[in-house]
Design a protein around this motif. Structure first.
Motif, PDB file in Angstrom:
ATOM      1  N   ASP A  37     -42.433  10.121  19.351  1.00 39.17           N
ATOM      2  CA  ASP A  37     -41.049   9.788  19.024  1.00 39.17           C
ATOM      3  C   ASP A  37     -40.415   8.968  20.144  1.00 39.17           C
ATOM      4  OD1 ASP A  37     -40.008  11.590  21.057  1.00 39.17           O
ATOM      5  OD2 ASP A  37     -40.349  13.230  19.660  1.00 39.17           O
ATOM      6  N   VAL A  38     -39.247   8.413  19.886  1.00 42.25           N
ATOM      7  CA  VAL A  38     -38.605   7.506  20.830  1.00 42.25           C
ATOM      8  C   VAL A  38     -38.264   8.207  22.145  1.00 42.25           C
ATOM      9  CG1 VAL A  38     -36.531   6.125  21.246  1.00 42.25           C
ATOM     10  CG2 VAL A  38     -37.729   5.919  19.084  1.00 42.25           C
ATOM     11  N   THR A 105     -37.939   1.323  19.521  1.00 46.16           N
ATOM     12  CA  THR A 105     -37.345   1.544  18.202  1.00 46.16           C
ATOM     13  C   THR A 105     -38.169   2.550  17.420  1.00 46.16           C
ATOM     14  OG1 THR A 105     -38.567  -0.366  17.334  1.00 46.16           O
ATOM     15  CG2 THR A 105     -36.298  -0.747  18.038  1.00 46.16           C
ATOM     16  N   ALA A 106     -37.482   3.337  16.618  1.00 46.81           N
ATOM     17  CA  ALA A 106     -38.149   4.321  15.770  1.00 46.81           C
ATOM     18  C   ALA A 106     -38.709   3.633  14.534  1.00 46.81           C
ATOM     19  CB  ALA A 106     -37.172   5.414  15.373  1.00 46.81           C
ATOM     20  N   GLU A 107     -39.920   3.994  14.154  1.00 45.10           N
ATOM     21  CA  GLU A 107     -40.550   3.480  12.946  1.00 45.10           C
ATOM     22  C   GLU A 107     -40.280   4.455  11.786  1.00 45.10           C
ATOM     23  OE1 GLU A 107     -42.886   0.495  12.626  1.00 45.10           O
ATOM     24  OE2 GLU A 107     -41.405   0.109  14.200  1.00 45.10           O
ATOM     25  N   SER A 112     -43.093   5.305  17.076  1.00 44.34           N
ATOM     26  CA  SER A 112     -42.133   4.486  17.811  1.00 44.34           C
ATOM     27  C   SER A 112     -42.790   3.198  18.282  1.00 44.34           C
ATOM     28  CB  SER A 112     -41.592   5.244  19.033  1.00 44.34           C
ATOM     29  OG  SER A 112     -41.014   6.458  18.648  1.00 44.34           O
TER      30      SER A 112
END
Length: 210
Positions: A37-38, A105-107, A112
């Motif tokens: 995660d970010v 950026t979060a996907e 991320s």
């Protein structure tokens, strides 16, 4: 190293230009999606203890306005910091100043994306000789180290082992692929294909000692 080959295939690379007050600059962008995660990615790329595990030891004040120094590499000033979306800094190396910006950026799938933009004044003679691979290959190797760290957070990259691997047959094949990938990015930007691939050959020779 099968992991390296897989990671390489998921990296995006672009080459461009930008006009700054001091004149024309080259822009190289490299990005990769990681299975984390970010917030974790932010910690991995902004805390000294974790940076040392996948890149090199870093000292200084890792906050906006702070100065940093990477052991045996670049130093500079952190010009902006926006947790967890990214940061920007000067990249001062070998008497020259360039600029980096990191964007996280979060996907949609929960992973991320790490994206790094490097802006530098590069004279035409050097660019014609080595192309984007001169610095791009180094950034690729850094992203590889980051990926290995994120897969095994408790592990640490041994610089001597990494150097030995890059000089092995498998490592050289990997570097060859990286050099060619940066040549293709230059061609996509409009550089003559023959010239771009010749520059990639010279970058590859530089990293492998011939």
């Amino acid at each position: 190293m099968i992991f390296a080959t897989h990671e390489m295939s998921t990296v995006r690379r672009t080459v461009g230009d930008r006009t700054l007050e001091a004149g024309q600059a080259r822009v190289q962008t490299i990005s990769q999606v990681y299975d984390t995660d970010v917030e974790d990615l932010w910690e991995a790329v902004t805390t000294a203890e974790r940076i040392a595990r996948w890149f090199l030891p870093v000292s200084g004040d890792l906050a906006e306005g702070g100065k940093y120094a990477i052991e045996g590499n670049a130093s500079g000033t952190i010009t902006s910091c926006d947790r967890p979306r990214g940061f920007a800094a000067t990249w001062e190396f070998n008497g020259q100043v360039s600029w980096i910006e990191v964007r996280l950026t979060a996907e949609p799938d929960g992973r991320s994306r790490f994206e790094l933009e490097h802006v530098a004044h590069v004279d035409d003679e050097f660019w014609d000789q080595y192309g984007p691979g001169a610095t791009g290959i180094g950034w690729d190797l850094s992203l590889l180290g980051l990926g290995m760290h994120l897969k095994e957070p408790g592990s640490a990259i041994d610089p001597r082992e990494s150097e030995a691997w890059t000089l092995s047959a498998e490592g050289k094949a990997y570097l060859r692929t990286l050099a060619d990938a940066w040549a293709e990015a230059a061609i996509a930007h409009g550089q003559d294909a023959t010239e771009a691939r010749a520059a990639a050959d010279r970058s590859y020779a530089f990293y492998t000692g011939g």
